[in-house]
Each structure stands twice: as structure tokens, then as C-alpha cells.
Design an enzyme around this catalytic site. Structure first.
Site, PDB file in Angstrom:
ATOM      1  N   ASP A 250       0.828  -1.213   0.000  1.00 46.11           N
ATOM      2  CA  ASP A 250       0.000   0.000   0.000  1.00 46.11           C
ATOM      3  C   ASP A 250       0.862   1.263   0.000  1.00 46.11           C
ATOM      4  OD1 ASP A 250       0.477  -1.164   2.675  1.00 46.11           O
ATOM      5  OD2 ASP A 250      -0.380   0.724   3.375  1.00 46.11           O
ATOM      6  N   ASP A 260       4.649   7.871   1.102  1.00 48.99           N
ATOM      7  CA  ASP A 260       4.372   7.477   2.489  1.00 48.99           C
ATOM      8  C   ASP A 260       5.646   7.383   3.330  1.00 48.99           C
ATOM      9  OD1 ASP A 260       1.726   7.621   2.059  1.00 48.99           O
ATOM     10  OD2 ASP A 260       1.256   5.546   2.541  1.00 48.99           O
TER      11      ASP A 260
HETATM   12  P1  AMP Z   1       0.866   3.956   6.611  1.00 49.37           P
HETATM   13  O1  AMP Z   1       1.600   3.936   7.890  1.00 49.37           O
HETATM   14  O2  AMP Z   1       0.816   5.315   5.978  1.00 49.37           O
HETATM   15  O3  AMP Z   1       1.312   2.949   5.621  1.00 49.37           O
HETATM   16  O4  AMP Z   1      -0.642   3.619   6.984  1.00 49.37           O
HETATM   17  C1  AMP Z   1      -1.179   2.337   7.017  1.00 49.37           C
HETATM   18  C2  AMP Z   1      -2.676   2.436   7.163  1.00 49.37           C
HETATM   19  O5  AMP Z   1      -3.029   2.902   8.463  1.00 49.37           O
HETATM   20  C3  AMP Z   1      -3.364   3.383   6.189  1.00 49.37           C
HETATM   21  O6  AMP Z   1      -4.602   2.819   5.863  1.00 49.37           O
HETATM   22  C4  AMP Z   1      -3.518   4.636   6.999  1.00 49.37           C
HETATM   23  O7  AMP Z   1      -4.548   5.454   6.505  1.00 49.37           O
HETATM   24  C5  AMP Z   1      -3.843   4.075   8.370  1.00 49.37           C
HETATM   25  N1  AMP Z   1      -3.484   5.004   9.446  1.00 49.37           N
HETATM   26  C6  AMP Z   1      -2.251   5.297   9.873  1.00 49.37           C
HETATM   27  N2  AMP Z   1      -2.286   6.192  10.868  1.00 49.37           N
HETATM   28  C7  AMP Z   1      -3.587   6.487  11.098  1.00 49.37           C
HETATM   29  C8  AMP Z   1      -4.275   7.349  12.011  1.00 49.37           C
HETATM   30  N3  AMP Z   1      -3.643   8.113  12.891  1.00 49.37           N
HETATM   31  N4  AMP Z   1      -5.616   7.367  11.934  1.00 49.37           N
HETATM   32  C9  AMP Z   1      -6.263   6.607  11.059  1.00 49.37           C
HETATM   33  N5  AMP Z   1      -5.690   5.787  10.179  1.00 49.37           N
HETATM   34  C10 AMP Z   1      -4.352   5.713  10.188  1.00 49.37           C
HETATM   35 MG    MG Z   2       0.582   4.202   3.772  1.00 48.96          MG
END
Ligand code: AMP
Ligand code: MG
Length: 491
Positions: A250, A260
Site C-alpha cells: 500500500d 508514504d
Molecule cells: P501507513 O503507515 O501510511 O502505511 O498507513 C497504514 C494504514 O493505516 C493506512 O490505511 C492509513 O490510513 C492508516 N493510518 C495510519 N495512521 C492512522 C491514524 N492516525 N488514523 C487513522 N488511520 C491511520
Molecule cells: Mg501508507
């Protein structure tokens, strides 16, 4: 002046199961930390209007600009190899797309803009630290010449977010060629929604790889193009000592941009097994594993695209496998091209890769700083004798001497003036990278309300290949008590 953002939204015209429409959640007290004025101008936006209260309200999510079609995108993904059928923008909202004066179409996205149906247990918010980190590192990557999402602005929200600690809240405005991920394709493939898969492939092709539309098998051509872009991208990361930290599917952009920025970092001392991310316990995303992980991710994209490649599954698998296997050669070609240039070679000889590997092995054995060693090499003369700056990076400087002798034998076969070689090497070996301890210091100061170190870091990193005598402190490797061993996720 009223702020006009000339939105031209295409993702929002895709079927409703691609996203959830919703507005950002307003925050208590928006305040601008920094607007990236040069980027705003490149996009045809007025930096002054964006910095005025009306603009800041938009950048904080308190005001939805005219023409926006705010939405949270749906996607799935493999996180650390484990399948998660539903992820999606849990803390981000796509405001919409604009077409820049140079014709490039980009997404404008707010990150940290409040909960969405994809938030799961998260609060939809972002802390100041991760927002500043993404701002610093993504803009540094751009200045270093690496395809990346950009940071248009950072604002504070006047609210707190609760992680291990209580942190000031912030919102990042991110600009990307698109936010289509390998996981976006996986989302529909897992649901066997072939119509959606086809629509998404057509959309990605139109946006990023228009030539693929003319191919006999557009979905295969799309896969081949993504493989090529990822191979080039990862080779660039490796050439700069960059570790993404969370190469989940993702977080893998179909447009081939670095996306990201969470627990990412640049290596100080070179070692291929270097890991920073606090959540990467087994070293899956270590520096040296990044090419293999990219292949793994591309295999997931290939799997998702199979139904579009051929109705006969065996044939589809055969074609897709060959496309993914191309990565190894494409990557190796790029890697040797990058590292050849880093050691000052313009010509090509078959043993060049060995010469580079020999240097890297010595660097690993001698705790040599990745960035400083290559930069020091850029200043060395064709004749031996003034090698001290490079030697000093090695715990055993005589180990460097032996390599340097071989290097100079090889250099002697290049008919290139010393000054030209040095100048070209300086463009391949940055003086400045966002060193972890500098990023951490800038964040710590910002937590005390002092943004000067952040501003200074961003300004210096905008010219990473120039010697900047007033900023030599930002070139220094960390002292033992400054070494950052772990970085934390962008949540
Ligand atoms: P990432 O760390 O950007 O790869 O995020 C992984 C998933 O977790 C994605 O679907 C993000 O949108 C979700 N996510 C990460 N942090 C948050 C947060 N603080 N609130 C809601 N969703 C989150
Ligand atoms: Mg992400």
C-alpha cells in the site's frame, strides 16, 4: 485576493466503490508552519493567497475550496507480508487534482485531516513530528533528483494528538502524481471485481503510462512500465543510502514515486543490513533488502492484474512472471550506472561493479559514513597523496589506500580531465542529506515552538549537491550520543 485552485478531478469521476466522499474535519486553530512557495508557483497557485488566512483554512481542512471533490481512497495491501483486505486513507483526504501550467496532473491531498471510514482504530490525525519529517525528507528527495511526492505546506492544528506522548497536531498538504498504489489494484482483485480492476488500469494508464494504451495487452504494458519505474526508483534510493522503512504494497506507488514517508531514514555508517523502523523487527525492509522487496511487491501487482492480461490464466501467469523478472536486469543496469558515476567513471568496463562492491565492503567493515565517503571521494585528485578526508571515514585508513590504488589505475584509463570528473562526482554524491539526528533536532526544537532549525534544514537541503560552508555542521556524522537507532511510524 481570493484563492482560486483550478481543480480538474478525474479520480472522483470513477465509480463510487473506489472511495468514500467526505470533507476534512475542521481543526481548532490552524496556523501555517511553512508554505512551499516555489512548488506552489510551479503548480500555478498563488503562494501569497495560500499563506493568507483563507488559504491556511484550506490547508488545515477547515474550508473546502471551490471545485474540490474531497474523498478518501479505498485500497488494500500486504503489510510486512501479511494480507490486509481493507486499508484506505485513514488519515488523509484527497481534495482533488489540478493540472499544472506545465501540463502535469497532480493530486492535492491533506494528510492528518481527520477520521474516515478507513480509519479503523486510528484518530485520523498526524503529529507535528511526522509531518515535519515528511516535509523535510520528501523535499530533500526531490532536490536530490528522486521521484517523490512533494510537500506543499505544513500547518499546526491547535489540537493535541495522543501517541506514546501527547504531541501537537499538524496537517501536511501532499502533492503526488497520483495516490494509486499496488494496494489499490489488490483491493479490487481480492474482491474479484474485474470491472473495477479494468477501470483502474485504464485510469492509471491514461494518467501515467499513456503509451501502454496502444499495446496489444495494455495491462501487461502497464505492469512492465511500473516494473521499470520501480527498478529505477529503488536504484536511486540505494545510491543515496535511503531506507524507506515500510515498503508495504500500500506504500508502493504505481506512478513510481517515493510515497508514504514514515519511519524512513538515510544511513549514516554504511551497512547493508541497516534497519531503522521501530516496527520492522525482522529487518524485512533493511537497506539491502529493498530491491527484493520491490520485486515481491511487483509480483503482487502482477497477481492482481492477471485477469486483465489474458483470459487463459496459464498464459497470463507466464507473461506477468516474465515482466516481473525483468526487474533484476533493469535494476542492475541502473545500479551500476549510478555507482559508476559515484566513483567518477564515465566509461564502462566489465569489472566496474566489482570495484564498487569492493569499496562498499570496505565501508561496511570500517564503519564508513555513506554520504561523507562518496562526497570525500569526489574531491580527491587523480594523483595520490591528499586522501585524508576519505581515509578518515575508515577505522583502518590503510584499507582505503589499497582500494584507492586500484581506483586510480582504473581512473587512468578514462580520458577525462580531473576537474570534470570531480564536478560530475559532486553531482552524484550529495554533500547534504537529511541526517536523522538533524531531523530529530529540528523536530525537538519545533516542539518547543522554535522552527528555525526546521527552516534551516529545509533551506540547506534544497541545494544538496552544493558545498555550503555555513552549514558544515549538517554534514557531520552523528556523535555517538546523537545516533538515531530507531525511527517511528508516521502516525
Ligand atoms: P501507513 O503507515 O501510511 O502505511 O498507513 C497504514 C494504514 O493505516 C493506512 O490505511 C492509513 O490510513 C492508516 N493510518 C495510519 N495512521 C492512522 C491514524 N492516525 N488514523 C487513522 N488511520 C491511520
Ligand atoms: Mg501508507
Amino acid at each position: 485576493m481570493t484563492l482560486q485552485i483550478p481543480f480538474d478531478n478525474s479520480y472522483a469521476t470513477l465509480p463510487e466503490r473506489f472511495y468514500t466522499r467526505l470533507d476534512p474535519t475542521p481543526v481548532a486553530e490552524p496556523a501555517l508552519i511553512r508554505l512551499n512557495a516555489p512548488l506552489a508557483r510551479d503548480l500555478g497557485l498563488d503562494p501569497q493567497a495560500l499563506s493568507a488566512p483563507e488559504g491556511v483554512a484550506i490547508l488545515a481542512g477547515n474550508r473546502v475550496p471551490q471545485g474540490a471533490a474531497p474523498l478518501a481512497q479505498a485500497y488494500a495491501g500486504h503489510q510486512f507480508g501479511g494480507w490486509v483486505p481493507q486499508l484506505g486513507d485513514g488519515r488523509a483526504i484527497l481534495l482533488g487534482e489540478i493540472v499544472a501550467p506545465d501540463g502535469r496532473r497532480v493530486d492535492l491531498q491533506l494528510k492528518g485531516s481527520g477520521p474516515t471510514p478507513y480509519s479503523r482504530r486510528g484518530d485520523g490525525r498526524a503529529g507535528l513530528g511526522p509531518v515535519l519529517r515528511e516535509y523535510i525528507v520528501s523535499e530533500a528527495m526531490h532536490a536530490l533528483g528522486v521521484p517523490t511526492t512533494r510537500a506543499l505546506a505544513a500547518v499546526t492544528t491547535g489540537e493535541w494528538v495522543y501517541r506514546e506522548d501527547k504531541l501537537p497536531g499538524a496537517v501536511l498538504t501532499r502533492v503526488a502524481s497520483s495516490h494509486i498504489r499496488v494496494g489499490t489494484f489488490q483491493f479490487f482483485a481480492a474482491r474479484q471485481d474485474i470491472d473495477a480492476l479494468k477501470t483502474l488500469a485504464d485510469h492509471a494508464i491514461a494518467r501515467h503510462y499513456p503509451d501502454a494504451a496502444q499495446a496489444d495487452r495494455p495491462a501487461l504494458a502497464l505492469l512492465e512500465a511500473v516494473v521499470a519505474r520501480q527498478a529505477a526508483l529503488i536504484a536511486q534510493w540505494m545510491g543515496l543510502g535511503f531506507i524507506h522503512g515500510v515498503m508495504n504494497t500500500d506504500n508502493c506507488s504505481v506512478a513510481g514515486e517515493t510515497i508514504d514517508y514514515g519511519p524512513c531514514a538515510f544511513m549514516d555508517a554504511y551497512h547493508p543490513e541497516t534497519v531503522f523502523s521501530s516496527i520492522d523487527q525482522f529487518g524485512r525492509y533493511a537497506y539491502g533488502n529493498q530491491p527484493q522487496i520491490a520485486v515481491w511487491n511487483l509480483a503482487q501487482l502482477a497477481t492482481a492484474l492477471l485477469p486483465l492480461i489474458d483470459t487463459a490464466q496459464d498464459r497470463a501467469i507466464e507473461l506477468a512472471t516474465a515482466a516481473v523478472h525483468r526487474f533484476a536486469d533493469l535494476y542492475a543496469e541502473r545500479w551500476v550506472m549510478i555507482f559508476r558515476r559515484k566513483i567518477g567513471l564515465a566509461g564502462e568496463e566489465p569489472e566496474d561493479a566489482d570495484l564498487v562492491q569492493a569499496l562498499l565492503s570496505l565501508m561496511a567493515q570500517n564503519g564508513a559514513d555513506f554520504t561523507r565517503t562518496f562526497r570525500a571521494l569526489s574531491h580527491l585528485t587523480d594523483a595520490p597523496g591528499r586522501d585524508e578526508p576519505a581515509r578518515a571515514e575508515f577505522t583502518d585508513p590503510t584499507a582505503f589506500d589499497a582500494w584507492a590504488a586500484d581506483w586510480r589505475v582504473r581512473l587512468a584509463r578514462e580520458a577525462r580531465p580531473e576537474a570534470d570528473r570531480q564536478a560530475d562526482m559532486r553531482l552524484a554524491n550529495p554533500a547534504f542529506i537529511p541526517r536523522n539526528h538533524c531531523v530529530e533536532e529540528a523536530i525537538a526544537a519545533a516542539h518547543q515552538g522554535d522552527y528555525a532549525p526546521f527552516e534551516r534544514l529545509v533551506t540547506v537541503l534544497a541545494r544538496p549537491y552544493d558545498d555550503q560552508p555555513e552549514a558544515t555542521d549538517l554534514q557531520a556524522a552523528p556523535q555517538p550520543d546523537q545516533v538515531v537507532r530507531q525511527t517511528f511510524c508516521g502516525t
